[in-house]
Design a protein around this motif. Structure first.
Motif, mmCIF file in Angstrom:
data_model
loop_
_atom_site.group_PDB
_atom_site.id
_atom_site.type_symbol
_atom_site.label_atom_id
_atom_site.label_comp_id
_atom_site.label_asym_id
_atom_site.label_seq_id
_atom_site.Cartn_x
_atom_site.Cartn_y
_atom_site.Cartn_z
ATOM 1 N N GLY A 1 0.829 -1.197 0.000
ATOM 2 C CA GLY A 1 0.000 0.000 0.000
ATOM 3 C C GLY A 1 0.859 1.241 0.000
ATOM 4 O O GLY A 1 2.061 1.190 -0.240
ATOM 5 N N LYS A 2 0.238 2.383 0.304
ATOM 6 C CA LYS A 2 0.927 3.659 0.297
ATOM 7 C C LYS A 2 1.303 4.074 1.718
ATOM 8 O O LYS A 2 0.476 4.024 2.622
ATOM 9 C CB LYS A 2 0.033 4.723 -0.338
ATOM 10 C CG LYS A 2 0.719 6.060 -0.474
ATOM 11 C CD LYS A 2 -0.102 7.035 -1.256
ATOM 12 C CE LYS A 2 0.698 8.333 -1.355
ATOM 13 N NZ LYS A 2 -0.014 9.369 -2.026
ATOM 14 N N ILE A 3 2.553 4.507 1.881
ATOM 15 C CA ILE A 3 3.048 5.006 3.165
ATOM 16 C C ILE A 3 2.757 6.503 3.254
ATOM 17 O O ILE A 3 3.026 7.249 2.318
ATOM 18 C CB ILE A 3 4.571 4.784 3.309
ATOM 19 C CG1 ILE A 3 4.922 3.300 3.174
ATOM 20 C CG2 ILE A 3 5.080 5.384 4.605
ATOM 21 C CD1 ILE A 3 4.446 2.426 4.289
ATOM 22 N N HIS A 4 2.205 6.923 4.372
ATOM 23 C CA HIS A 4 1.962 8.341 4.645
ATOM 24 C C HIS A 4 2.769 8.707 5.876
ATOM 25 O O HIS A 4 2.608 8.087 6.925
ATOM 26 C CB HIS A 4 0.478 8.606 4.915
ATOM 27 C CG HIS A 4 -0.402 8.289 3.756
ATOM 28 N ND1 HIS A 4 -0.684 9.204 2.771
ATOM 29 C CD2 HIS A 4 -1.063 7.153 3.409
ATOM 30 C CE1 HIS A 4 -1.478 8.646 1.880
ATOM 31 N NE2 HIS A 4 -1.707 7.409 2.247
ATOM 32 N N ASP A 5 3.652 9.679 5.752
ATOM 33 C CA ASP A 5 4.434 10.146 6.902
ATOM 34 C C ASP A 5 3.885 11.506 7.318
ATOM 35 O O ASP A 5 4.512 12.542 7.148
ATOM 36 C CB ASP A 5 5.919 10.228 6.551
ATOM 37 C CG ASP A 5 6.788 10.374 7.796
ATOM 38 O OD1 ASP A 5 6.245 10.313 8.910
ATOM 39 O OD2 ASP A 5 8.007 10.545 7.640
ATOM 40 N N ASP A 6 2.672 11.469 7.852
ATOM 41 C CA ASP A 6 1.947 12.672 8.223
ATOM 42 C C ASP A 6 1.118 12.344 9.460
ATOM 43 O O ASP A 6 0.198 11.520 9.394
ATOM 44 C CB ASP A 6 1.034 13.087 7.056
ATOM 45 C CG ASP A 6 0.140 14.270 7.379
ATOM 46 O OD1 ASP A 6 0.180 14.780 8.510
ATOM 47 O OD2 ASP A 6 -0.614 14.676 6.474
#
Length: 158
Positions: free
Chosen positions: A46-51
């Motif tokens: 999946g997509k990593i979000h660093d937020d």
């Protein structure tokens, strides 16, 4: 401990070890074959979000401010207070900027056709009523560590 005889599933299309089906509460993930306790059922992509502000119904906290928004099929895993599987990953060195590889691990033997479930372990302030039907259902989708911290309004509804 990972079971060395199991090859992880990376894509339900190319290695149909799981499938997505309708359930009374929406979609769910089901085993196409048997898994033994500690088998890797599949890698979570999946997509990593660093937020720290990012969130969705499907995101997985993977440490620090990073979350993983899983792709199908594993984004459709449903909660159960007595889950048969769990997300896990290898611990990385503290100063590493690498993102851990996340996978789904069988907690017990799972039969072909059985729905795969995880414990969402939500914080008390995000808890919603649970209807999983497990013998030890907590009544709320909430981490066991915070069940006593449910807001008073929710406590009364228990």
């Amino acid at each position: 401990m990972l079971n060395s005889e199991t090859s992880p599933t990376t894509d339900c299309e190319s290695d149909p070890a799981v499938n997505v089906q309708s359930t009374p509460i929406g979609k769910g993930v089901f085993a196409d074959r048997e898994f033994r306790a500690h088998d890797v059922i599949g890698w979570i992509t999946g997509k990593i979000h660093d937020d720290p502000e990012y969130g969705s119904e499907y995101c997985i906290d993977i440490g620090g401010t990073a979350t993983l928004e899983p792709d199908a099929p594993f984004r459709f895993l449903n909660h159960c207070c007595e889950p048969n599987s769990q997300f896990t990953w290898d611990e990385l060195e503290e100063d590493s900027d690498a993102i851990p590889e996340v996978y789904l691990l069988a907690l017990r033997d799972i039969e072909a056709g059985e729905q795969l479930t995880i414990d969402y372990n939500w914080a008390a302030d995000c808890a919603i009523p649970c209807h999983c039907g497990a013998e030890t259902c907590r009544g709320w989708i909430v981490t066991l560590d915070e069940i006593d911290q449910l807001p008073a309004k929710k406590q009364q509804a228990r």
